[in-house]
Design a protein around this motif. Structure first.
Motif, PDB file in Angstrom:
ATOM      1  N   ARG A 145       0.832  -1.215   0.000  1.00 57.51           N
ATOM      2  CA  ARG A 145       0.000   0.000   0.000  1.00 57.51           C
ATOM      3  C   ARG A 145       0.862   1.258   0.000  1.00 57.51           C
ATOM      4  O   ARG A 145       0.604   2.201  -0.732  1.00 57.51           O
ATOM      5  CB  ARG A 145      -0.916   0.014   1.228  1.00 57.51           C
ATOM      6  CG  ARG A 145      -2.344  -0.328   0.971  1.00 57.51           C
ATOM      7  CD  ARG A 145      -3.225  -0.081   2.178  1.00 57.51           C
ATOM      8  NE  ARG A 145      -2.627  -0.345   3.471  1.00 57.51           N
ATOM      9  CZ  ARG A 145      -2.618  -1.538   4.062  1.00 57.51           C
ATOM     10  NH1 ARG A 145      -3.156  -2.574   3.485  1.00 57.51           N
ATOM     11  NH2 ARG A 145      -2.057  -1.695   5.240  1.00 57.51           N
ATOM     12  N   ASP A 146       1.905   1.264   0.829  1.00 54.15           N
ATOM     13  CA  ASP A 146       2.763   2.447   0.942  1.00 54.15           C
ATOM     14  C   ASP A 146       3.562   2.733  -0.319  1.00 54.15           C
ATOM     15  O   ASP A 146       3.920   3.868  -0.596  1.00 54.15           O
ATOM     16  CB  ASP A 146       3.734   2.310   2.110  1.00 54.15           C
ATOM     17  CG  ASP A 146       3.038   2.426   3.469  1.00 54.15           C
ATOM     18  OD1 ASP A 146       1.871   2.870   3.501  1.00 54.15           O
ATOM     19  OD2 ASP A 146       3.654   2.078   4.487  1.00 54.15           O
ATOM     20  N   LEU A 147       3.859   1.694  -1.103  1.00 52.04           N
ATOM     21  CA  LEU A 147       4.648   1.877  -2.316  1.00 52.04           C
ATOM     22  C   LEU A 147       3.807   2.067  -3.568  1.00 52.04           C
ATOM     23  O   LEU A 147       4.344   2.271  -4.649  1.00 52.04           O
ATOM     24  CB  LEU A 147       5.583   0.677  -2.507  1.00 52.04           C
ATOM     25  CG  LEU A 147       6.665   0.569  -1.433  1.00 52.04           C
ATOM     26  CD1 LEU A 147       7.436  -0.733  -1.621  1.00 52.04           C
ATOM     27  CD2 LEU A 147       7.599   1.749  -1.473  1.00 52.04           C
ATOM     28  N   ALA A 148       2.508   2.016  -3.421  1.00 49.45           N
ATOM     29  CA  ALA A 148       1.621   2.157  -4.579  1.00 49.45           C
ATOM     30  C   ALA A 148       1.733   3.561  -5.175  1.00 49.45           C
ATOM     31  O   ALA A 148       1.961   4.551  -4.468  1.00 49.45           O
ATOM     32  CB  ALA A 148       0.182   1.890  -4.176  1.00 49.45           C
ATOM     33  N   SER A 149       1.579   3.644  -6.489  1.00 48.76           N
ATOM     34  CA  SER A 149       1.579   4.936  -7.169  1.00 48.76           C
ATOM     35  C   SER A 149       0.309   5.687  -6.823  1.00 48.76           C
ATOM     36  O   SER A 149      -0.758   5.092  -6.694  1.00 48.76           O
ATOM     37  CB  SER A 149       1.646   4.745  -8.686  1.00 48.76           C
ATOM     38  OG  SER A 149       2.814   4.082  -9.039  1.00 48.76           O
ATOM     39  N   ARG A 150       0.430   6.973  -6.651  1.00 50.98           N
ATOM     40  CA  ARG A 150      -0.731   7.797  -6.330  1.00 50.98           C
ATOM     41  C   ARG A 150      -0.765   9.009  -7.250  1.00 50.98           C
ATOM     42  O   ARG A 150       0.270   9.584  -7.584  1.00 50.98           O
ATOM     43  CB  ARG A 150      -0.664   8.266  -4.880  1.00 50.98           C
ATOM     44  CG  ARG A 150      -0.863   7.125  -3.899  1.00 50.98           C
ATOM     45  CD  ARG A 150      -0.713   7.632  -2.474  1.00 50.98           C
ATOM     46  NE  ARG A 150      -0.882   6.595  -1.505  1.00 50.98           N
ATOM     47  CZ  ARG A 150       0.022   5.685  -1.166  1.00 50.98           C
ATOM     48  NH1 ARG A 150       1.187   5.685  -1.768  1.00 50.98           N
ATOM     49  NH2 ARG A 150      -0.225   4.794  -0.259  1.00 50.98           N
ATOM     50  N   LYS A 151      -1.944   9.393  -7.627  1.00 51.44           N
ATOM     51  CA  LYS A 151      -2.127  10.552  -8.458  1.00 51.44           C
ATOM     52  C   LYS A 151      -1.825  11.803  -7.628  1.00 51.44           C
ATOM     53  O   LYS A 151      -2.309  11.943  -6.497  1.00 51.44           O
ATOM     54  CB  LYS A 151      -3.561  10.609  -8.977  1.00 51.44           C
ATOM     55  CG  LYS A 151      -3.826  11.719  -9.917  1.00 51.44           C
ATOM     56  CD  LYS A 151      -5.261  11.657 -10.446  1.00 51.44           C
ATOM     57  CE  LYS A 151      -5.539  12.782 -11.385  1.00 51.44           C
ATOM     58  NZ  LYS A 151      -6.926  12.690 -11.893  1.00 51.44           N
ATOM     59  N   VAL A 152      -1.021  12.667  -8.180  1.00 54.27           N
ATOM     60  CA  VAL A 152      -0.651  13.905  -7.481  1.00 54.27           C
ATOM     61  C   VAL A 152      -1.429  15.049  -8.115  1.00 54.27           C
ATOM     62  O   VAL A 152      -1.439  15.216  -9.335  1.00 54.27           O
ATOM     63  CB  VAL A 152       0.863  14.166  -7.597  1.00 54.27           C
ATOM     64  CG1 VAL A 152       1.226  15.483  -6.947  1.00 54.27           C
ATOM     65  CG2 VAL A 152       1.645  13.029  -6.990  1.00 54.27           C
ATOM     66  N   THR A 153      -2.091  15.825  -7.270  1.00 49.07           N
ATOM     67  CA  THR A 153      -2.807  16.994  -7.780  1.00 49.07           C
ATOM     68  C   THR A 153      -2.101  18.251  -7.288  1.00 49.07           C
ATOM     69  O   THR A 153      -1.606  18.317  -6.157  1.00 49.07           O
ATOM     70  CB  THR A 153      -4.267  17.006  -7.304  1.00 49.07           C
ATOM     71  OG1 THR A 153      -4.290  16.922  -5.888  1.00 49.07           O
ATOM     72  CG2 THR A 153      -5.032  15.833  -7.882  1.00 49.07           C
ATOM     73  N   ILE A 154      -2.045  19.215  -8.152  1.00 45.25           N
ATOM     74  CA  ILE A 154      -1.348  20.456  -7.809  1.00 45.25           C
ATOM     75  C   ILE A 154      -2.333  21.596  -7.769  1.00 45.25           C
ATOM     76  O   ILE A 154      -3.235  21.731  -8.501  1.00 45.25           O
ATOM     77  CB  ILE A 154      -0.236  20.759  -8.835  1.00 45.25           C
ATOM     78  CG1 ILE A 154       0.770  19.614  -8.780  1.00 45.25           C
ATOM     79  CG2 ILE A 154       0.417  22.093  -8.555  1.00 45.25           C
ATOM     80  CD1 ILE A 154       1.888  19.738  -9.796  1.00 45.25           C
TER      81      ILE A 154
END
Length: 154
Positions: A145-154
């Protein structure tokens, strides 16, 4: 990313480098990438108790396992199910491992072959017993879970 996540990422990067150490420099990139997301999954999604197992315990012990069966994983597209049985004497320990087909792209496993399972702080490492070269990492769920890719919003 928290300090824990950074340390986990660094640990997996170090693992990938260690896997590549005994091989030629030209294969460093492929060895490191084979230890990446293409050949890893969570313990809960990858390891299951076989119907022939002596208990419902999903825990895997380190050691050598003989490949009993290799088949398409039920209801999982592009996934291979490998059924493994412990070689060591004692209670029958058998489980299945579901892994993405791409984890076996470089070298398949066949019924009758031996697989070495090593317990690591992050989960389990599955390697070909003859070469000790890892082909799949089953990560503890919190690490995965901690290494999963996550969408980054700016």
């Amino acid at each position: 990313m928290t300090f824990t996540n950074v340390s986990r990422a660094l640990c997996l990067t170090a693992f990938a480098a260690a896997c590549a150490a005994p091989v030629h420099a030209t294969s460093f990139t492929s060895s490191a990438s084979s230890a990446g997301s293409a050949s890893s999954g969570s313990v809960s999604d990858s390891i299951g108790a076989s119907s022939n197992s002596s208990s419902d315990d999903k825990r895997v012990a380190a050691g050598e396992y003989r490949v009993i069966d290799v088949s398409q994983a039920p209801a999982k597209l592009d996934t291979t199910r490998v059924t493994l049985r412990a070689v060591a004497a004692g209670p029958a320990r058998e489980f299945y491992l579901d892994l993405p087909n791409r984890a076996l792209a470089e070298r398949r496993v066949n019924a009758g072959e031996l697989v070495q399972v090593n317990e690591r702080v992050y989960g389990y490492e599955f390697a070909h017993a003859d070469t000790k070269r890892p082909f799949f990492l089953a990560l503890q769920d919190d690490w995965y879970r901690d290494l999963a890719s996550r969408k980054v919003t700016i």
